[in-house]
Design a protein around this motif. Structure first.
Motif, PDB file in Angstrom:
ATOM      1  N   LYS A 180       0.876  -1.173   0.000  1.00 51.53           N
ATOM      2  CA  LYS A 180       0.000   0.000   0.000  1.00 51.53           C
ATOM      3  C   LYS A 180       0.910   1.218   0.000  1.00 51.53           C
ATOM      4  CE  LYS A 180      -3.856   2.293   2.330  1.00 51.53           C
ATOM      5  NZ  LYS A 180      -5.001   2.147   3.223  1.00 51.53           N
TER       6      LYS A 180
ATOM      7  N   ILE B  37      -1.833   5.832  10.269  1.00 51.25           N
ATOM      8  CA  ILE B  37      -2.287   4.556   9.724  1.00 51.25           C
ATOM      9  C   ILE B  37      -3.371   4.869   8.682  1.00 51.25           C
ATOM     10  CG2 ILE B  37      -4.160   4.159  11.422  1.00 51.25           C
ATOM     11  CD1 ILE B  37      -2.902   1.261  11.708  1.00 51.25           C
ATOM     12  N   PHE B  38      -3.695   3.920   7.853  1.00 49.38           N
ATOM     13  CA  PHE B  38      -4.719   4.034   6.811  1.00 49.38           C
ATOM     14  C   PHE B  38      -4.269   4.906   5.643  1.00 49.38           C
ATOM     15  CE2 PHE B  38      -9.522   3.264   6.576  1.00 49.38           C
ATOM     16  CZ  PHE B  38      -9.562   3.389   5.204  1.00 49.38           C
TER      17      PHE B  38
ATOM     18  N   TRP C 227       4.051   3.710  10.025  1.00 53.34           N
ATOM     19  CA  TRP C 227       2.968   2.715   9.905  1.00 53.34           C
ATOM     20  C   TRP C 227       3.285   1.522  10.803  1.00 53.34           C
ATOM     21  CZ3 TRP C 227       2.678  -2.432   8.406  1.00 53.34           C
ATOM     22  CH2 TRP C 227       1.380  -2.965   8.446  1.00 53.34           C
TER      23      TRP C 227
ATOM     24  N   THR D  34     -17.701   4.780   8.463  1.00 55.96           N
ATOM     25  CA  THR D  34     -18.070   3.446   7.999  1.00 55.96           C
ATOM     26  C   THR D  34     -19.293   2.909   8.736  1.00 55.96           C
ATOM     27  OG1 THR D  34     -16.467   2.638   9.590  1.00 55.96           O
ATOM     28  CG2 THR D  34     -15.753   2.723   7.297  1.00 55.96           C
TER      29      THR D  34
ATOM     30  N   SER E  97     -17.160   0.675   2.484  1.00 56.90           N
ATOM     31  CA  SER E  97     -15.901   0.874   1.751  1.00 56.90           C
ATOM     32  C   SER E  97     -16.012   0.209   0.394  1.00 56.90           C
ATOM     33  CB  SER E  97     -14.747   0.205   2.483  1.00 56.90           C
ATOM     34  OG  SER E  97     -14.700   0.655   3.796  1.00 56.90           O
TER      35      SER E  97
ATOM     36  N   PRO F  63     -10.388  -0.211  -1.707  1.00 57.61           N
ATOM     37  CA  PRO F  63      -9.026  -0.310  -1.161  1.00 57.61           C
ATOM     38  C   PRO F  63      -8.008  -0.520  -2.290  1.00 57.61           C
ATOM     39  CG  PRO F  63     -10.294  -2.307  -0.680  1.00 57.61           C
ATOM     40  CD  PRO F  63     -11.244  -1.340  -1.295  1.00 57.61           C
TER      41      PRO F  63
ATOM     42  N   ARG G  99      -4.012  -0.841  -3.869  1.00 50.00           N
ATOM     43  CA  ARG G  99      -2.635  -1.266  -3.614  1.00 50.00           C
ATOM     44  C   ARG G  99      -1.787  -0.883  -4.819  1.00 50.00           C
ATOM     45  NH1 ARG G  99      -4.901  -1.386   0.460  1.00 50.00           N
ATOM     46  NH2 ARG G  99      -5.193  -3.100   1.917  1.00 50.00           N
TER      47      ARG G  99
ATOM     48  N   PRO H 187     -15.363  -7.256   3.060  1.00 46.85           N
ATOM     49  CA  PRO H 187     -15.855  -5.910   3.355  1.00 46.85           C
ATOM     50  C   PRO H 187     -14.863  -5.078   4.143  1.00 46.85           C
ATOM     51  CG  PRO H 187     -16.973  -7.551   4.721  1.00 46.85           C
ATOM     52  CD  PRO H 187     -16.179  -8.308   3.706  1.00 46.85           C
ATOM     53  N   PHE H 188     -13.979  -5.749   4.890  1.00 45.97           N
ATOM     54  CA  PHE H 188     -12.989  -5.023   5.691  1.00 45.97           C
ATOM     55  C   PHE H 188     -11.607  -5.115   5.050  1.00 45.97           C
ATOM     56  CE2 PHE H 188     -16.323  -6.364   8.684  1.00 45.97           C
ATOM     57  CZ  PHE H 188     -16.661  -5.146   9.253  1.00 45.97           C
TER      58      PHE H 188
ATOM     59  N   ARG I 205      -2.832  -4.645   5.658  1.00 50.08           N
ATOM     60  CA  ARG I 205      -3.464  -3.323   5.659  1.00 50.08           C
ATOM     61  C   ARG I 205      -4.983  -3.415   5.748  1.00 50.08           C
ATOM     62  NH1 ARG I 205      -0.127   1.041   4.598  1.00 50.08           N
ATOM     63  NH2 ARG I 205      -1.785   2.086   5.729  1.00 50.08           N
TER      64      ARG I 205
ATOM     65  N   CYS J 142      -8.708  -3.871   7.712  1.00 49.52           N
ATOM     66  CA  CYS J 142      -9.304  -3.083   8.796  1.00 49.52           C
ATOM     67  C   CYS J 142      -8.876  -3.617  10.160  1.00 49.52           C
ATOM     68  CB  CYS J 142     -10.821  -3.148   8.677  1.00 49.52           C
ATOM     69  SG  CYS J 142     -11.667  -2.135   9.895  1.00 49.52           S
TER      70      CYS J 142
HETATM   71  C1  HEM Z   1     -18.484  -1.161   8.708  1.00 48.08           C
HETATM   72  C2  HEM Z   1     -17.383  -0.755   9.258  1.00 48.08           C
HETATM   73  C3  HEM Z   1     -16.043  -0.750   8.599  1.00 48.08           C
HETATM   74  C4  HEM Z   1     -15.651  -1.080   7.340  1.00 48.08           C
HETATM   75  C5  HEM Z   1     -16.526  -1.572   6.190  1.00 48.08           C
HETATM   76  C6  HEM Z   1     -14.225  -0.884   7.265  1.00 48.08           C
HETATM   77  C7  HEM Z   1     -13.465  -1.133   6.147  1.00 48.08           C
HETATM   78  C8  HEM Z   1     -12.106  -0.972   6.078  1.00 48.08           C
HETATM   79  C9  HEM Z   1     -11.295  -1.269   4.926  1.00 48.08           C
HETATM   80  C10 HEM Z   1     -11.831  -1.807   3.603  1.00 48.08           C
HETATM   81  C11 HEM Z   1     -10.015  -0.979   5.241  1.00 48.08           C
HETATM   82  C12 HEM Z   1      -8.798  -1.116   4.330  1.00 48.08           C
HETATM   83  C13 HEM Z   1      -8.543   0.182   3.630  1.00 48.08           C
HETATM   84  C14 HEM Z   1      -7.491   0.058   2.551  1.00 48.08           C
HETATM   85  O1  HEM Z   1      -7.030  -1.030   2.297  1.00 48.08           O
HETATM   86  O2  HEM Z   1      -7.138   1.056   1.957  1.00 48.08           O
HETATM   87  C15 HEM Z   1      -9.990  -0.494   6.585  1.00 48.08           C
HETATM   88  C16 HEM Z   1      -8.857  -0.095   7.260  1.00 48.08           C
HETATM   89  C17 HEM Z   1      -8.881   0.466   8.509  1.00 48.08           C
HETATM   90  N1  HEM Z   1      -9.959   0.567   9.349  1.00 48.08           N
HETATM   91 FE1  HEM Z   1     -11.847  -0.033   8.958  1.00 48.08          FE
HETATM   92  N2  HEM Z   1     -13.772  -0.427   8.463  1.00 48.08           N
HETATM   93  C18 HEM Z   1     -14.843  -0.331   9.313  1.00 48.08           C
HETATM   94  C19 HEM Z   1     -14.826   0.078  10.633  1.00 48.08           C
HETATM   95  C20 HEM Z   1     -13.728   0.561  11.287  1.00 48.08           C
HETATM   96  C21 HEM Z   1     -13.714   1.034  12.656  1.00 48.08           C
HETATM   97  C22 HEM Z   1     -14.925   1.041  13.578  1.00 48.08           C
HETATM   98  C23 HEM Z   1     -12.451   1.465  12.911  1.00 48.08           C
HETATM   99  C24 HEM Z   1     -11.880   2.054  14.175  1.00 48.08           C
HETATM  100  C25 HEM Z   1     -12.583   2.526  15.151  1.00 48.08           C
HETATM  101  C26 HEM Z   1     -11.658   1.236  11.722  1.00 48.08           C
HETATM  102  C27 HEM Z   1     -10.336   1.535  11.591  1.00 48.08           C
HETATM  103  C28 HEM Z   1      -9.567   1.220  10.490  1.00 48.08           C
HETATM  104  C29 HEM Z   1      -8.159   1.555  10.383  1.00 48.08           C
HETATM  105  C30 HEM Z   1      -7.325   2.302  11.429  1.00 48.08           C
HETATM  106  C31 HEM Z   1      -7.717   1.066   9.151  1.00 48.08           C
HETATM  107  C32 HEM Z   1      -6.332   1.181   8.544  1.00 48.08           C
HETATM  108  C33 HEM Z   1      -5.449  -0.020   8.782  1.00 48.08           C
HETATM  109  C34 HEM Z   1      -4.091   0.198   8.143  1.00 48.08           C
HETATM  110  O3  HEM Z   1      -3.904   1.153   7.415  1.00 48.08           O
HETATM  111  O4  HEM Z   1      -3.197  -0.614   8.373  1.00 48.08           O
HETATM  112  N3  HEM Z   1     -12.461   0.684  10.761  1.00 48.08           N
HETATM  113  N4  HEM Z   1     -11.280  -0.502   7.089  1.00 48.08           N
END
Ligand code: HEM
Length: 553
Positions: A145, A162-163, A172, A358, A420, A423, A425, A485-486, A491, A493
């Motif tokens: 990423k 992060i993110f 990171w 989200t 989302s 994502p 890469r 979905p996550f 990298r 969620c």
């Molecule tokens: C329905 C709820 C959620 C969905 C669908 C979701 C989805 C995602 C996805 C797809 C990514 C990857 C992004 C990428 O690859 O560019 C991601 C990363 C991340 N999410 Fe979630 N997320 C959700 C809820 C949350 C919650 C509640 C938190 C924190 C309170 C959170 C914190 C993060 C963080 C910090 C990352 C970055 C990880 C990294 O960069 O290594 N997310 N999320």
């Protein structure tokens, strides 16, 4: 060792590279050696052929064949991903927007599992193929990423967080060492009472709208509810969103939402646009500054709480802290090191923003599915009643995750309406991905989540909302990246434990107390300009229940 020449079918034979082949190699060893030389990311998909197209199945056959050996990937010649030619300057913009989800789905049907789009000078590759998603989500010699000018997050790139920062940075690594511990299953369990009390504190507002038969915009109120929950979890702050029906959104919420919305607008228009010293690009810079100021105040409030902050190992801090900020101030790693002070602010903007944008969208789509797909609301209510759940229940994760219909209802909603969708890469070198598609070095590939989740090669009747499909063998045995979905991989969620528990508790509490009915006949649209998929024009009325069904078991 015998030198042998190999080239990819689809390339000129003059591009053949020499690989040293050991006679004792198994065919898999040979595939790995040749795959490494020719940058085929999944080398076991390679097959060997003579120049006349005859297949060579053993290492002996390869060694004894004359001339360079042709290779195919998954039975295919190597090829450039295709896509719409587009118009001068704007590229494929009008082929994609406003309905980018539907149009990408259409383009995959037309051009195959990896497509190429150009949009205002930016080139993006996208995939709806789980095999390709699996290799690109994996941080490897080929993918990482890295947020380049072509990446969807370019407008909000920040290598201190992060993110929105690149993987190959020390920042990171540190954020990814500290933050996930605060969001693991054990830590999330101790935030269950917070989720429960937050949703119950919102009831006076929904009760009062029920009393006047007032319909309301679902996203607006789910944004209030989700951000009220996340702000307590992440910052230990009460955003005051349910003091009365018209309570305004907290400025942290409006600023973060503006930041994302402006980023989507700015990045949709090509890299030159963001440097303009006026208009949306300037507004994006101003909004980012506001976010920093407001978040720093919230962090200072936690740091200056009476009693001070005591340091402790990360795992203890995660269970002891009242919010993520407090955790970061307390936690020390196995070497007694803390996360550097300078990283806390940027990471907390991200955790807060990623958390509420989200979950507010997901809660809205969950309600959308309840009022759109007949029988779902009744089935969920029946399940709650059968498990003895009511608005006095003491929730815990085992109870919330032990409701089978709720679980598959959430999964099916995330399959079709995930918040989302893109994502991205970046390739580290030129690479041949499954299916034989070649991506150039430093190019961005977006895992198109909606298209993956509705890929007709994987999902039977993909647009049918059918929670029961999650009980079928077909779905249980799906490719591990057919439903992400996550996202997944390093990298992926880190907040998914919190998110799933939160939406399950909040939705159950709301459905037990209110009967939701759709208001209006217009089709519900998603916001094409936003970084996440949220419904724009979706209204419901929520009538306070006075009767509940009998237990059925
Ligand atoms: C329905 C709820 C959620 C969905 C669908 C979701 C989805 C995602 C996805 C797809 C990514 C990857 C992004 C990428 O690859 O560019 C991601 C990363 C991340 N999410 Fe979630 N997320 C959700 C809820 C949350 C919650 C509640 C938190 C924190 C309170 C959170 C914190 C993060 C963080 C910090 C990352 C970055 C990880 C990294 O960069 O290594 N997310 N999320």
């Amino acid at each position: 060792m015998s030198p042998k020449e190999f080239y990819l079918v689809g390339d000129d034979v003059s591009t053949a590279l020499t690989v040293l082949v050991e006679p004792k190699y198994k065919i898999e060893d040979l595939k790995r050696a040749v795959g490494g030389a020719l940058h085929v990311v999944q080398p076991l998909g390679i097959s060997f052929h003579t120049e006349d197209g005859e297949t060579l199945s053993t290492v002996d056959e390869v060694l004894s064949a004359n001339g360079p050996i042709a290779i195919k990937v998954d039975g295919m010649a190597v090829r450039e991903p295709q896509g719409p030619t587009g118009l001068p300057l704007v590229g494929s913009y009008y082929e994609i927007f406003p309905d980018h989800l539907g149009n990408h789905y259409r383009l995959f049907r037309k051009y195959g599992g990896v497509i190429k789009t150009t949009n205002m000078g930016k080139t993006t590759y996208l995939t709806d193929d789980p095999e390709v998603a699996a290799v690109s989500f994996n941080e490897s010699a080929y993918f990482t990423k890295k947020i380049t000018e072509d990446h969807p997050l370019w407008g909000v790139k920040d290598n201190t967080a992060i993110f929105v920062g690149d993987t190959e940075t020390e920042n990171w690594r540190l954020a990814h060492k500290f933050l996930p511990v605060a969001m693991g299953p054990k830590a999330v369990r101790h935030y269950t009472p917070l989720m429960q009390s937050t949703v119950r504190a919102s009831f006076p507002v929904f009760d009062s709208m029920s009393g006047t038969d007032q319909s309301w915009n679902v996203y607006q109120y789910m944004l209030k509810l989700a951000s009220q929950t996340i702000s307590k979890f992440s910052l230990g702050s009460d955003f005051g969103h349910f003091t009365d029906v018209g309570a305004p959104l907290h400025p942290i919420v409006t600023n973060i939402a503006n930041l994302l919305s402006l980023n989507k607008k700015v990045t949709a228009r090509g890299s030159w646009y963001q440097y303009l010293p006026f208009g949306d690009p300037q507004r994006l810079r101003d909004v980012r500054k506001n976010c920093y100021t407001l978040l720093q105040e919230a962090i200072d409030d936690v740091a200056n709480r009476e009693g001070g902050i005591s340091q402790m190992p990360m795992n203890d801090a995660a269970l002891n802290a009242s919010c993520v900020v407090e955790y970061l101030l307390k936690a020390v790693d196995e070497h007694g090191q803390k996360i550097p002070q300078g990283l806390i602010l940027a990471n907390m903007i991200i955790v807060t923003g990623a958390g509420f944008t989200t979950t507010s969208a997901l809660l809205s789509w969950l309600i959308y599915c309840l009022v759109t797909y007949e029988g779902t609301q009744e089935r969920l209510l029946q399940e709650l009643v059968d498990h003895g759940i009511n608005n006095e229940t003491e929730w815990n994760p085992d109870l919330a995750h032990g409701l089978p219909y709720l679980d598959k209802f959430v999964k099916e909603t995330q399959r079709l309406h995930n918040a989302s969708f893109q994502p991205g890469r970046t390739t580290k070198t030129d690479v041949v991905v499954p299916g034989g598609y070649r991506l150039p070095a430093n190019s961005v590939i977006v895992n198109a989540l909606y298209a993956l989740h509705t890929n007709p090669k994987i999902w039977r009747d993909p647009f049918r909302f059918d929670p029961d499909r999650w009980d079928s063998e077909e779905v249980k045995k799906r490719h591990r990246c057919a439903y992400v979905p996550f996202a997944t991989g390093p990298r992926g969620c880190i907040g998914f434990n919190f998110a799933l528990l939160e939406v399950k508790i909040l939705l159950s509490e709301l459905v037990y107390r209110y009967e939701f009915t759709r208001d209006g006949y217009e089709s519900v649209d998603y916001d094409p300009e936003f970084q996440l998929i949220r419904p724009l024009n979706f209204y419901v009325s929520a009538r306070k229940r006075t009767q509940w069904p009998q237990r059925s078991v």
